[in-house]
Structure formats: C-alpha cells, structure tokens
Write a protein that holds these residues in place. Structure first.
Motif, PDB file in Angstrom:
ATOM      1  N   LEU A 104       0.830  -1.208   0.000  1.00 22.27           N
ATOM      2  CA  LEU A 104       0.000   0.000   0.000  1.00 22.27           C
ATOM      3  C   LEU A 104       0.867   1.262   0.000  1.00 22.27           C
ATOM      4  N   THR A 113       2.219   1.878  -3.494  1.00 23.85           N
ATOM      5  CA  THR A 113       1.141   2.346  -4.373  1.00 23.85           C
ATOM      6  C   THR A 113       0.812   3.805  -4.063  1.00 23.85           C
ATOM      7  N   MET A 114       0.768   4.113  -2.758  1.00 29.21           N
ATOM      8  CA  MET A 114       0.449   5.473  -2.345  1.00 29.21           C
ATOM      9  C   MET A 114       1.467   6.463  -2.914  1.00 29.21           C
ATOM     10  N   LEU A 123       0.759   6.890  -6.646  1.00 23.57           N
ATOM     11  CA  LEU A 123      -0.447   7.669  -6.910  1.00 23.57           C
ATOM     12  C   LEU A 123      -0.229   9.148  -6.602  1.00 23.57           C
TER      13      LEU A 123
END
Lengths: 450, 450
Positions: free
Chosen positions: A364, A367-368, A371
């Motif tokens: 996560l 991915t954060m 993004l």
C-alpha cells in the motif's frame, strides 16, 4: 421443494374440505407460513381446521403477533388446550412476548404441573441454558433393565421432545449417565441400564450462556444436551434445533454489531422506528468521535490549504486504512465468536497479523507513493514520500488495533463486538491524519518548501 | 466442563498405561485436540494407544495437516483400517486435502465397496448436498413389518451415522417415505412399515447447494435429511452435525466478505501469506475505485484550498455516510443469508429503509449544520447549510445503495456479498464529495462569496 407445494396446494380457501385435508397433512412450519400470510380475519378460520395435534405444532411456528391475535380470537378452551400441549421452552418464549395480563390469565388455566414448569423456565435469565431448555425428556433410574426402561418409555407421552437419548439419574435426581436409544436396539432386555450407559456425560449448568451451549453441542456433535442445576440435578435438556437457531442469532449479532447496529439484533423487516433506535447511536457515536478527532486536525487547516493535493490524498488514506482495520477486526471477532481463537492466542494472532501487515504496508505504501506522484503538481511531489510512509505506518496501526481491541475486551469478559467497524475506522482516521499532517507541516517548516 | 477434564487428566505422558485408559475413555474430539497440541514426534505414540474404534473416531476430528502426518508415520495396515472405517463424508473431506499420490495409494487399498462410495461423493461438486452427504443410512423396503425392519437394523453395522430415521424405498430405490425410530417403539412388530411411515418426506437433490440444505433442515427441524439423485433414487443422507458446521461457515463467509476479505473463508490463525492473498485484492480494489473517484474530485482542488474548513468537514461526511451505507448493506445481506428476506421483498425493505433513512437524514443533516457552524470561521459559515443538505441526501443515497445492490445481485443469482463494505463506502464517498463540491463551487461562482 415442499415449501413450494404448500403455497400452491392451499390457495383455494373456498374449498374448506380440501383445505382441511391439506393443512393437516402438511409440515407444521409450512402451514404456519400459510396462515401468517392470510388476511387477518381468515387466520382463525384456517386455524380451526387443524386437528388437536397439528394445531399445537403449527402454533409453535407462528410469529408472536399472530399467536397473540389467535389467542384473542379463538375460544378459551381451545387456547388453553394448545398452550398446555406446547413444549415448555416454546411456551416460555410465547409468554415472554404476550402482555402480562394475558399471561396471568393463561397461567391460571394451565395444569399445575405445566404451570410450575413454565414458571421455572421463565425464572432463569434470558440467554442462559435454563431459559432455552425443555423439561420434556426421558429420565431413567440406574437400576432398571433395558426391558423395563423400554416399557417405561412406551408408557410415557409419545410427545417427549427427544427420546433418542435417555438420561440416567440416581436417587437424588443427580445425572449419572446418558444412554442412546440406538443402544437399546442392540441389547437384550434383561441387561441393566447402568451396564450399557456411557460414563462420558457432557452437560451444562442452568446459568451457562447460550453461546457456550451452542459451542458445546457443536463440539461434541450432540443432538441433545442435559442441563443440571447447582446440585448437579437434571432439570432439562436442550435440543439441537434450538441450538441451530442460537448459532444463527449469534452470527447475526456479531455481523450487525460490527456494522454499527447496536445490539446487533435488528430484524431485516423491522419497523423503521426500531431501525432508527438501533442505528442512530453509532452514527452519533461516529460524529462524536470525529469531533474529538477534528480538534486534532483543525490546527492543520492552513497546512491543507497550502498543499491542496492533500485533499485528494487524505480520503484515499482514510478509505484504505479503514478497510485494513476492519479486515483484521472482523477476522478476530469472528474467530472469537466461533471459538477458533481465545485471548490466550493474542500473541500468536498478533504475530500473524503483523507479518501479513508488513506485506500489506509495503504494497500500500508503494502504491500510495506512485499515486501521489501522479496526482501532485511538480512543486508538491515531495508529499508522496511522506504519504507512502504514513500509509505504511497506518496499516500496521490498523492491524494492531483490529486485533488487540477485541482480544482485550474478551479478556476483560466484555463483548468483543463492542468495538464496531465505525469506531475503528474513525480512530484510524484520527491517528493517520495527525501523523500525516504533523509530518507535512514539519517538513514545510524545516525545509521552507512553500 | 469436559474440555477442562481432558487437559488436566492427560498431562503426564510418562505414565503410558494411565494415558491409554484416559485416551480411550474420553470424547474423541477432546482426544483429537490433545493429540494435536502434542509435539509432532509424540503424536503417533499417543495415537497408537487408541483402540480400533476410538482411533477412527479421533482421526475424524484431527486437522488435515495432523491427519497427513499420521498417515505418513503409522503402519500402512493401521492407516487403511482407519480410513476404511471412516464415515464416507469425512473420508471424502480427508481425500480432498491429501496429496494426489497418497490418495491414489489409499484408494487402492480400500475395499471395493468403500472405494466406490468415496469416488461417488468426490464426484459431486464442492458445496453441494452430494459432497457433504454420507452413504451410511438405514434403508427399508416398503413391504417389511416393524419386526422384520428391527431385526434388519440389528443385523446391520452398529455404526450407521444415524439410525434415528430409516428411509423407505420402493423396488427402484426411489425414496417413498421416512420412518422415525421412535415410532418403532410405539408399534407392534407385525405392523407394516408402510402403515406407520409418514407421507411428508422432505428431501434435497445431490446438486442442491449446501446453504439451501442448511435452510431446509433448519426450517423443518430435522436431524437428518435424505438426498436423492435426478431419478429420485435415495443416494445418501445429511446429518445435523454437518449442517451446524455449514451454518457457521456460511455466516463467517458473509461477515468476512462484507469486511472485504475475498472468499470470506480466512481462518483466524491462517498463514500470513493466505491472509495477504485474501485481503490485498479488496485493498487494491478500494484504491482503484478511489482513483476513479479522485478524477471526479481532482478538479475541485482549488475549491478546497479556497474554503479550508472543507478539509475538516469532508472526512466527517465520509465516515458518517459510509457507516449509514454499511448498516443498511449488512442488515440486507444477513437477511438474505438467513432467508428472512428474498428479492421479492425488495420494495417492502426499501420502503422501510427509506422511512428510517428520512429520520436519519434529518438527524445527521441538522447535526452537520451545527458542527460546521462551530468549525467554520465566520466568512465560511454559509458552507454549513450546503453540508447539512448534502449529508441528508448522502444518507438517503447510502440506504438505497445498501439495500438495492445486494438485492439486485441476488435476483441475478449472484452472491449478494459480492458488494463488500469497502465498495459501498468508496462509492458513497465519490457520490457525496462530487455533489458537495459541485454545490460549493457553484455557490462560490454565483454569489462571489470569495
């Protein structure tokens, strides 16, 4: 499927003879469903077509409001006959729902024996073994032979809730052993009961909570479980059909409590008022929690207006962190609910959750970062590193809270499902946001980034 | 409690004689638990102390990894004896878990009869009645008398899974009726079976899903349910103990799926890898959903930086709206799960949810107005009216989505629990934020408030 059969076969209310034949031949639960969906006025007409035996069986399957309606519209003699013949546990449930006045009137008309039995059951607190047990069981003295026992059983009422087991007691009514009826079939009539009865008696006390009753019956694959009082005297049995209902009720409670429905016992088609009463408490709870959280976030308003991409990142943060927390919380609460884990397994479970959590945090967090890099305008890209780090930290906090909170409650002998999903997500929001915003504003200050 | 007794009575592994006595006297499930918690090397030693009958019973209660370990460490003769004597349904479950090579070897050593039975059960798809049934049941021909039936039952193996019911078939093995063993006790030996057997046979087909099996047994309070093939021939029975497990499994599935655990079947103490595999899909799902949502929110970044109080209001918005949605979703999914509602009740349920929803919308909207008034600096107070209105709208959207989504899936014969909590909260976030921010930016433009 039989359910279908009923609905088709008893549509024609005009032909009472055919209806009577059908209603007395069909399964009581199907007849109960048929009567329930009839218009109010026709219910008593249909019910009067039932013979004595079927009437009692069907009555036990009717919802409380229809039972009450029938009690008011049938003749007293018929009502008393039905109530007298009901199983003691179903009768106690009925009396629980009826107005006190009606209960008093009915109790007076019952036979002394049944009156006492009902009073006894109603004397135990709700949700305990004493309250869900029935007093209809076969009791045998130790000294009998198989032949004597069989003729005793044959003399008794055929309607005993279960005669698949018989319970062997001593002279003081103390439970000594259990004998299965199937053993009778493989034994000569002159063998003594005490010689074929097993010595492994599983039993519960009247005050045992019903969840525990369900767990014991499930564990030992029993179809009936004896209930004893404090002096170890046999007072009743609990049958598997009631336990199946208990297991379903307990699961519904867990699942609804997790979703923030207080009490966890909202009927799907309850009245809107009941729904409001069950759901508003946690909604206001969430708001109240958030007021606490917001006082921590409020000071950062200027930070947010200085770095607008935060407004896009923060909800993602909150959704993902909340989901991680609820996943861990749900698996833990359900594990406690079915007895897969106990507070003794806290460390073992926490280790598993944190190991998996590390993987999740890595996935996560990365991915954060990606993004936020895409979303942020060039001058705000430095935020992504902090976002990724805090996402990872928040994930580990989420699994820890989701695992520990219910375990601690359980250890304190409280209901682990007191920690509902909304509580955990709001806590995680507050913790995550504060860490995140503190780091961002520190970075702003230290590096004069803006 | 017996569970306690076991743990205390079999601590001393040194005294093998005492241990042997205890292990053969205690409940199989307790012995299974005791053996499981022993160090790997001692398990086979303890297991060899069991007599033939107890060994099979205990083996059925061991977790798959311990079963496999014992199969590898015991003598082939002993293994075959145990596997041969297992109930066909438990054996099928075991074979499901074992490596294909071991299964082949074991199958070759089984008796032809048991080999065929196992192959038949394993031939049905997982999760169907055929797969969970056992082929050990008592079958009687219509023409027999009670006396003949009893001596037939006595001649058969005492180990039939349940002899509380016997199933009556015609010459083509078609299921005609069911007779309860208790009826035998109240009938003379020369009465014909066909005269005491009921004509209300509840049965399921081999392809009936296990949830449906559980619902039928619960509805009719059965302790065993016959399974027939497409030609209506009796092929097996399902017993209540298996159904109790199914009910619990199905509830766990619902509850975990709602929390975003894919498949809904994560064991509490599973390996961290399994946990990752079950939980990451929905976490990435949430992120992906949010990327979609964020493209709708991104254009409003300037709005947010112009009205900083939004950063405080929006998470409250999101938490509360999400909770409202999950409450409705959970009550609906559970209602469908236990059969309290069907898609036919969609309108009735929606009416109830919207009526309660109106009350909720009013309460939350007003609270939202008050809170934003307190939080906002004087020049941003106009936001509160919009916040309150959108909170109310969002509440109604939330209950509508929470009710309709699972109902529509169910009508399409899909799993209603495909709509998990994270899906609904993320959708609500997106919808609520877009409405909210659109209104705010319109107000900003129209009234030149900034």
């Amino acid at each position: 499927m039989l359910v279908q059969d009923v609905r088709n076969s008893v549509i024609d209310v005009a032909d009472l003879n055919q209806l009577k034949w059908d209603l007395n031949r069909l399964q009581p639960v199907d007849v109960g469903e048929y009567i329930t969906q009839l218009p109010s006025k026709q219910r008593a007409i249909a019910f009067r077509l039932l013979n004595k035996h079927q009437a009692t069986d069907v009555f036990e399957y009717l919802p409380p409001e229809v039972q009450e309606e029938l009690i008011n519209s049938l003749h007293d003699v018929q009502v008393v006959q039905i109530v007298e013949n009901m199983s003691p546990d179903d009768r106690a449930e009925l009396f629980d729902e009826l107005p006190a006045k009606v209960v008093r009137r009915l109790l007076q008309q019952l036979s002394p024996e049944q009156r006492q039995v009902t009073a006894t059951i109603l004397g135990y607190p709700e949700g305990t073994a004493g309250r869900v047990m029935t007093t209809e069981y076969v009791r045998l003295r130790e000294g009998l032979t198989v032949g004597e026992a069989l003729s005793k059983i044959r003399r008794q009422d055929e309607d005993k809730e279960t005669i698949y087991y018989a319970y062997v007691t001593d002279d003081n009514r103390k439970l000594v052993s259990v004998v299965s009826l199937r053993q009778f079939l493989f034994t000569f009539p002159d063998v003594l009961i005490r010689d074929i009865a097993g010595d492994r008696v599983v039993k519960v006390k009247t005050e045992t909570p019903q969840e525990e009753v369900a767990r014991v019956m499930k564990r030992y694959d029993l179809i009936a479980l004896p209930v004893v009082d404090r002096e170890d005297r046999l007072v009743g049995i609990i049958t598997i059909d009631d336990v199946v209902d208990i297991i379903e009720e307990e699961a519904t409670e867990d699942i609804q409590k997790l979703a923030g429905v207080s009490g966890g016992d909202e009927a799907t088609l309850s009245s809107p008022l009941v729904t409001l009463k069950k759901r508003l408490p946690w909604l206001f709870g969430v708001m109240l929690l958030y007021i606490g959280a917001s006082s921590a976030i409020a000071p950062f308003q200027s930070t947010i207006s200085m770095v607008p991409v935060l407004a896009v990142i923060m909800p993602l943060f909150s959704n993902t962190g909340g989901t991680v927390g609820i996943q861990a919380l749900t698996v833990t609460i359900r594990g406690l609910g079915v007895g897969e884990v106990t507070p003794k397994d806290t460390l073992k479970l926490l280790r598993k959750e944190l190991t998996a959590g590390l993987g999740t945090a890595l996935a996560l967090g990365l991915t954060m970062i990606c993004l936020s890099l895409i979303w942020a305008p060039p001058e705000e890209r430095w935020v992504s590193l902090i976002a990724g780090t805090v996402m990872a930290i928040n994930t580990l906090v989420a699994v820890t809270l989701g695992t520990l909170l219910p375990m601690v409650l359980k250890r304190l002998k409280l209901d682990p499902a007191l920690v509902s999903g909304p509580l955990v997500t709001t806590m995680l929001d507050a913790i995550g946001f504060v860490i995140f915003l503190t780091l961002i504003s520190t970075a702003l200050r230290l590096f004069h980034l803006k």
